[in-house]
Design a protein around this motif. Structure first.
Motif, mmCIF file in Angstrom:
data_model
loop_
_atom_site.group_PDB
_atom_site.id
_atom_site.type_symbol
_atom_site.label_atom_id
_atom_site.label_comp_id
_atom_site.label_asym_id
_atom_site.label_seq_id
_atom_site.Cartn_x
_atom_site.Cartn_y
_atom_site.Cartn_z
ATOM 1 N N ARG A 185 0.863 -1.181 0.000
ATOM 2 C CA ARG A 185 0.000 0.000 0.000
ATOM 3 C C ARG A 185 0.901 1.233 0.000
ATOM 4 O O ARG A 185 1.599 1.485 0.979
ATOM 5 C CB ARG A 185 -0.885 -0.031 1.262
ATOM 6 N N ILE A 186 0.919 1.936 -1.125
ATOM 7 C CA ILE A 186 1.784 3.106 -1.250
ATOM 8 C C ILE A 186 0.929 4.341 -1.033
ATOM 9 O O ILE A 186 -0.078 4.505 -1.723
ATOM 10 C CB ILE A 186 2.414 3.194 -2.665
ATOM 11 N N SER A 187 1.302 5.208 -0.090
ATOM 12 C CA SER A 187 0.465 6.398 0.112
ATOM 13 C C SER A 187 0.787 7.409 -0.990
ATOM 14 O O SER A 187 1.911 7.866 -1.129
ATOM 15 C CB SER A 187 0.640 6.991 1.505
ATOM 16 N N GLU A 188 -0.249 7.732 -1.766
ATOM 17 C CA GLU A 188 -0.066 8.495 -3.000
ATOM 18 C C GLU A 188 0.358 9.944 -2.750
ATOM 19 O O GLU A 188 1.246 10.463 -3.395
ATOM 20 C CB GLU A 188 -1.363 8.496 -3.819
ATOM 21 N N SER A 189 -0.278 10.584 -1.771
ATOM 22 C CA SER A 189 -0.106 12.037 -1.626
ATOM 23 C C SER A 189 1.311 12.416 -1.212
ATOM 24 O O SER A 189 1.781 13.498 -1.507
ATOM 25 C CB SER A 189 -1.103 12.574 -0.616
ATOM 26 N N VAL A 190 1.980 11.522 -0.521
ATOM 27 C CA VAL A 190 3.272 11.917 0.040
ATOM 28 C C VAL A 190 4.387 10.996 -0.429
ATOM 29 O O VAL A 190 5.268 10.649 0.333
ATOM 30 C CB VAL A 190 3.232 11.921 1.592
ATOM 31 N N LYS A 191 4.328 10.620 -1.691
ATOM 32 C CA LYS A 191 5.273 9.625 -2.178
ATOM 33 C C LYS A 191 6.722 10.019 -1.938
ATOM 34 O O LYS A 191 7.491 9.276 -1.389
ATOM 35 C CB LYS A 191 5.038 9.348 -3.661
ATOM 36 N N THR A 192 7.061 11.227 -2.377
ATOM 37 C CA THR A 192 8.436 11.655 -2.179
ATOM 38 C C THR A 192 8.444 12.987 -1.447
ATOM 39 O O THR A 192 7.772 13.926 -1.849
ATOM 40 C CB THR A 192 9.155 11.836 -3.526
ATOM 41 N N ILE A 193 9.202 13.050 -0.391
ATOM 42 C CA ILE A 193 9.329 14.295 0.358
ATOM 43 C C ILE A 193 10.633 14.959 -0.088
ATOM 44 O O ILE A 193 11.695 14.339 -0.075
ATOM 45 C CB ILE A 193 9.385 14.011 1.880
ATOM 46 N N THR A 194 10.514 16.219 -0.479
ATOM 47 C CA THR A 194 11.676 16.964 -0.954
ATOM 48 C C THR A 194 12.593 17.331 0.214
ATOM 49 O O THR A 194 12.118 17.751 1.254
ATOM 50 C CB THR A 194 11.188 18.279 -1.604
ATOM 51 N N GLY A 195 13.889 17.214 -0.009
ATOM 52 C CA GLY A 195 14.858 17.614 1.013
ATOM 53 C C GLY A 195 15.288 19.066 0.839
ATOM 54 O O GLY A 195 14.797 19.768 -0.048
ATOM 55 N N LEU A 196 16.218 19.507 1.673
ATOM 56 C CA LEU A 196 16.659 20.912 1.664
ATOM 57 C C LEU A 196 17.155 21.346 0.289
ATOM 58 O O LEU A 196 17.040 22.502 -0.095
ATOM 59 C CB LEU A 196 17.815 21.100 2.656
ATOM 60 N N ASP A 197 17.723 20.413 -0.467
ATOM 61 C CA ASP A 197 18.330 20.764 -1.753
ATOM 62 C C ASP A 197 17.450 20.384 -2.939
ATOM 63 O O ASP A 197 17.888 20.454 -4.084
ATOM 64 C CB ASP A 197 19.684 20.053 -1.882
ATOM 65 N N GLY A 198 16.222 19.938 -2.673
ATOM 66 C CA GLY A 198 15.320 19.607 -3.774
ATOM 67 C C GLY A 198 15.364 18.146 -4.197
ATOM 68 O O GLY A 198 14.483 17.665 -4.886
ATOM 69 N N ARG A 199 16.397 17.414 -3.748
ATOM 70 C CA ARG A 199 16.402 15.974 -4.010
ATOM 71 C C ARG A 199 15.531 15.308 -2.962
ATOM 72 O O ARG A 199 15.112 15.939 -1.997
ATOM 73 C CB ARG A 199 17.836 15.423 -3.920
ATOM 74 N N LYS A 200 15.247 14.015 -3.150
ATOM 75 C CA LYS A 200 14.468 13.274 -2.164
ATOM 76 C C LYS A 200 15.091 13.438 -0.773
ATOM 77 O O LYS A 200 16.315 13.342 -0.634
ATOM 78 C CB LYS A 200 14.453 11.793 -2.567
ATOM 79 N N MET A 201 14.256 13.678 0.252
ATOM 80 C CA MET A 201 14.809 13.830 1.594
ATOM 81 C C MET A 201 15.355 12.486 2.057
ATOM 82 O O MET A 201 14.621 11.500 2.141
ATOM 83 C CB MET A 201 13.760 14.339 2.586
ATOM 84 N N SER A 202 16.649 12.455 2.348
ATOM 85 C CA SER A 202 17.272 11.200 2.721
ATOM 86 C C SER A 202 18.541 11.472 3.514
ATOM 87 O O SER A 202 19.295 12.396 3.209
ATOM 88 C CB SER A 202 17.596 10.404 1.454
#
Ligand code: TRP
Length: 331
Positions: A185-202
């Protein structure tokens, strides 16, 4: 019988905003409608965390974070993977039904190989067997508790599909529906959260917003979000702003529209936009932050909660594994 939702949390770093919005919040939301199982996947973390103190610390902070955001251990089963040794025995059994080709095709493994090739290293440099076999242990986590749905990030979808395929092979071989077939079950609305630099927050990009910073360092971190060099008076395009991308995650539709208009009108500099985001975020984090600090100061309580989760998980796992041992012929 209520459907079961189960998800694992890999303790490989201090909890950040991406973990909250992408994993903690959607997972905890399921407790209303499902029988829920949440666990700390510490043996999965061991594939990459090779310091005992670090692993212990991450387990503590991630457990405290789930509780601080409202996980109710009376309602959900909440346990540490390593406290349920039956999972590992099942993992071996399942590995004997897992085509090696599945593992060769696993995205996470292939990404490592691709990185090695790019760096002109041996294909399997720094890849341990734990990492290679990771999806089998994950299948055991899921199948041991007969989960119907598994809420995960998009990057984990394939792993859940492997679990399903392995379960089918096992069931077919023994001619019995031993395991339920899980669905990702993948939550659609928040698939990828942007990090400080615009890349995926990781954590691996060092672009995260840690969740439990005090107010001052939190604002400081938010001020590090990368922006363009537009002057305060200029109208700003919300869809090209990393500040907006993060801020809108906290807003209802109406509020988002208003913020959008504020960006487009001009007259708001980046400092002010970041301050607004800080205020909205801080408002939401105040309560959980206090609770988190309280929990970390009371390790006895955390231990007791996890001990209770362990008993509950093993009450299911022990008899189920006994049945599986009988089926495969080791009892
Ligand atoms: N692999 C998952 C991750 O990296 C964590 C995990 C381990 C998990 N076991 C699981 C998730 C079982 C869902 C179900 O995030």
């Amino acid at each position: 019988m209520a459907q079961r939702a189960l998800t694992g949390i890999k303790p490989t770093g201090e909890p950040h905003l991406g973990n909250w919005l992408g994993a903690i919040q959607p997972a905890l939301g399921l407790a209303r409608d499902y029988e829920t199982y949440y666990f700390i996947a510490d043996y999965h973390a061991l594939t990459s965390v090779h310091s005992g103190d670090a692993l212990r610390g991450y387990v503590r902070s991630i457990s405290a974070a789930y509780l601080a955001f409202g996980l109710d251990p009376k309602r959900s089963a909440f346990y540490r993977q390593s406290d349920v040794p039956e999972i590992f025995e099942l993992s071996w059994i399942l590995s004997c039904f897992t085509p090696k080709g599945f593992m060769n095709r696993a995205h996470a493994y292939k990404d490592f190989v691709a990185r090695n090739q790019k760096a002109e290293k041996d294909d399997d440099a720094d890849i341990n067997m734990g990492l290679f076999g990771y999806p089998v242990l994950m299948a055991a986590d899921i199948l041991m508790f007969n989960a119907d749905i598994v809420p995960v990030g998009a990057d984990q979808k394939q792993h859940v599909e492997f679990a399903r395929d392995i379960a089918e092979k096992f069931n077919r071989n023994y001619g019995e529906d031993v395991f339920r077939l899980p669905e990702p079950r993948i939550s659609e609305s928040v698939k990828t959260i942007t990090g400080l630099d615009g890349r995926k927050m990781s954590k691996s990009y060092d672009n995260t917003i840690p969740l439990f910073l005090d107010e001052k360092p939190l604002l400081k971190r938010i001020n590090q979000i990368v922006t363009n060099s537009q002057a305060p008076e200029e109208p700003k395009n919300p869809d090209e702003s990393h500040v907006f991308a993060l801020h809108q995650l906290l807003l209802e539709a109406g509020e988002e529209k208003a913020l959008r208009a504020q960006y487009q009108a001009g007259g708001m500099g980046w400092g002010a936009a970041k301050k607004l985001f800080f205020e909205a975020l801080n408002e939401k984090l105040k309560g959980p932050r206090a609770e988190y600090n309280r929990l970390l100061a009371d390790p006895g309580y955390l231990d007791a909660v996890l001990a209770e989760g362990k008993d509950r998980a093993r009450a299911t796992a022990v008899p189920f594994l006994e049945k599986i041992r009988g089926l495969v012929g080791v009892r």
